[in-house]
Design a protein around this motif. Sequence first.
Motif, short mmCIF file in Angstrom:
data_model
loop_
_atom_site.label_atom_id
_atom_site.label_comp_id
_atom_site.label_asym_id
_atom_site.label_seq_id
_atom_site.Cartn_x
_atom_site.Cartn_y
_atom_site.Cartn_z
N VAL A 253 3.74 -86.91 4.67
CA VAL A 253 3.67 -88.00 3.70
C VAL A 253 3.87 -87.40 2.32
O VAL A 253 3.08 -86.56 1.88
N ILE A 254 4.91 -87.81 1.64
CA ILE A 254 5.19 -87.29 0.30
C ILE A 254 4.40 -88.11 -0.70
O ILE A 254 4.77 -89.24 -1.02
N ALA A 378 12.00 -98.12 -1.75
CA ALA A 378 13.19 -97.34 -2.04
C ALA A 378 12.83 -95.97 -2.60
O ALA A 378 13.53 -94.98 -2.34
N VAL A 379 11.75 -95.88 -3.36
CA VAL A 379 11.29 -94.59 -3.87
C VAL A 379 10.92 -93.68 -2.71
O VAL A 379 11.33 -92.51 -2.64
N ASP A 380 10.13 -94.20 -1.77
CA ASP A 380 9.72 -93.39 -0.61
C ASP A 380 10.93 -92.95 0.21
O ASP A 380 11.00 -91.81 0.68
N ASP A 381 11.89 -93.86 0.37
CA ASP A 381 13.09 -93.52 1.15
C ASP A 381 13.88 -92.42 0.47
O ASP A 381 14.35 -91.47 1.12
N ALA A 476 16.87 -93.76 -7.94
CA ALA A 476 17.02 -93.11 -6.64
C ALA A 476 17.53 -91.69 -6.77
O ALA A 476 17.13 -90.81 -5.99
N ASP A 477 18.41 -91.41 -7.74
CA ASP A 477 18.94 -90.05 -7.86
C ASP A 477 17.84 -89.06 -8.23
O ASP A 477 17.75 -87.97 -7.67
N LEU A 478 16.96 -89.46 -9.15
CA LEU A 478 15.84 -88.59 -9.51
C LEU A 478 14.86 -88.44 -8.36
O LEU A 478 14.28 -87.37 -8.15
N ALA A 479 14.65 -89.50 -7.59
CA ALA A 479 13.75 -89.42 -6.44
C ALA A 479 14.32 -88.49 -5.37
O ALA A 479 13.58 -87.70 -4.76
N VAL A 480 15.63 -88.54 -5.14
CA VAL A 480 16.25 -87.63 -4.17
C VAL A 480 16.09 -86.19 -4.65
O VAL A 480 15.76 -85.29 -3.86
N ALA A 481 16.34 -85.95 -5.92
CA ALA A 481 16.20 -84.59 -6.46
C ALA A 481 14.77 -84.10 -6.35
O ALA A 481 14.52 -82.93 -6.01
N THR A 482 13.80 -84.99 -6.61
CA THR A 482 12.40 -84.62 -6.49
C THR A 482 12.05 -84.28 -5.04
O THR A 482 11.38 -83.27 -4.77
#
Length: 600
Positions: A253-254, A378-381, A476-482
């Motif tokens: 779980v992130i 969408a953040v979690d995804d 979403a791009d920042l969330a993927v990078a994180t």
Amino acid sequence: MSADGWRSILVLGGIRSGKSAFAEALVAGAASVRYVATAVGGEDDPEWRARIEAHQRRRPQSWTTEETGADPAGLTAVLAEAKPDDTLLVDDLGGWVAALLDPARQPNDDLATVTALADAVRACAARVVLVSPEVGLSLVPATPVGRAFADALGTANQELAGACDRVAFVVAGRPTWLKSGPDAPGITTDLEAENGAAERADTPVTAPPAPRQTVVVEAPGLDAAAMHAAMAPAAPPPSTPAAAHPRTGDGVVIAPGMDMPLPDGDAGPDARDRLERVDLPGAGLGALVEAVEFAAATQASAVPRPWGPARVLLIDGRRAGGAAAGADVPDSERRAAQAEAGEGALAALATTAGADIVVVRTAAAGAMEDGPVLDAEAVDDALRQGWELADAAADEGRDVLILGSCGTGTEAAATAVLAATTGAEPVALLPRVLAPGGRYDDDAWMLRCAAVRDAMHRIRQDPRGAKDILAQLGGADLAVATGALLGAASRRMPVLVDGPLGIAAGLIARDIASQARHWCLLADAGTHQLVRQGADVLGLTPVMELRLDLGEGANALAALPLLRAAIALAGALPVHPALLAGHGDAGLEPDEAEPGAAVV
């Protein structure tokens, strides 16, 4: 008591146990830290002074240092004067006890002084982490002075253990919690983490909503296997775990409070010390020593091997509203298409640096000035997607991850993240908008400033947690990078951050798992004040000052061959003949060297 269940922690451990590095990781998420140093002396002891300097180099630039020196009452005064929003790191109580036992202070009621210190910890308004040596596991000292020190330190440790909310014991870099409670979700033992992961494995994980596109592009002309064999003469020691966490599909779980591994706290300084003895014709590697020290720490070896194949995550995101003012969407699409086709500057640099490129297209984000740019699901995804991308890179034999962006509005989003997490002034950080032909579009820059200003006003009373920031400002791009940065840290994989996207992802990842920033390296800060200020908050010092502005991801690729060469040179060179113990002394015997390391 703080929101995550602790206000004071005592960290115990033996010499070279990793206790200081663990304590530093506990406070790594604080905006600023007051480091209270108790050590005295060292003026006539170069080795002791070198130890102190190694600790100083490891501290982020955002920390301040206070020295209590030879006055034990000074530490009590610092604790009494601390404010509720302060974070104190006291390293260590051994120095404090040594000052307490100074003959110049005797006769003195030492027990009363210890009790006063424990009372000061209980009453302290700030967060406090205290580091102390554990001397009770060795033989009783043979001298009266040694016995007095062991007795006094043992008494102090017992008193402080009673005063602190949490007590950790660190052995070989691995912490065990001796005193903890159910109200501390962000602090768990390894066993608790494994049990939690096992329990979560039975919980179904929601499949990420489509569509999303990920394209892997091999750099043209690159024989990855041959290059890896040449640059990495030996595999990592078999004792190094391949993964510190199960895959996200296995139940990770992130969320804030994640417990990540830390680089080895001693290997980096040991590698730096070793470089002072190797057979170099000049004075040394200069600023590149930072890269050698980083590689050594992340590999847990004083003789690091050079990085093999790298992977670039080129993240292509879109934004609506003022954040993307002046952006050329067709040009961003062209950059992504070039990378997919193995063409353009990024692909050329990837070929030179021994890297492949993964193009990740993410969902468009809304206008930050109008409302949330992404919903919670969408953040979690997106976080999971980034974690899985890092997992895939590790599984496919990549040694280092590089974060880059070719999207629109990324600079404004990163500026908003930095402002929201550190209180920085957006107008002073937001990069100017560069149009084709070297022309600056200052009208577009003003529109971006207005969007960030309005977004900050909109969320002025909202929560500022990591996922809140991603949903309200990041996208979403920042969330993927994180997620990629967190996933890389869980796999003990170094990350070269490069530009606004990587810095913003590092700031958000820090608030999810404070240890994540220790796996990041900034090769060059480029020309953006946003990158420099964010790096300072993260404690990242640029290895080089090239002021490159080749685009996100490209700057790190341009520097990577030089970093790799410095690490290879540091590991390959023997001890200078003048520093050998005698004729025929070749340095370490083979069985004394690190497994798979070059013999010095």
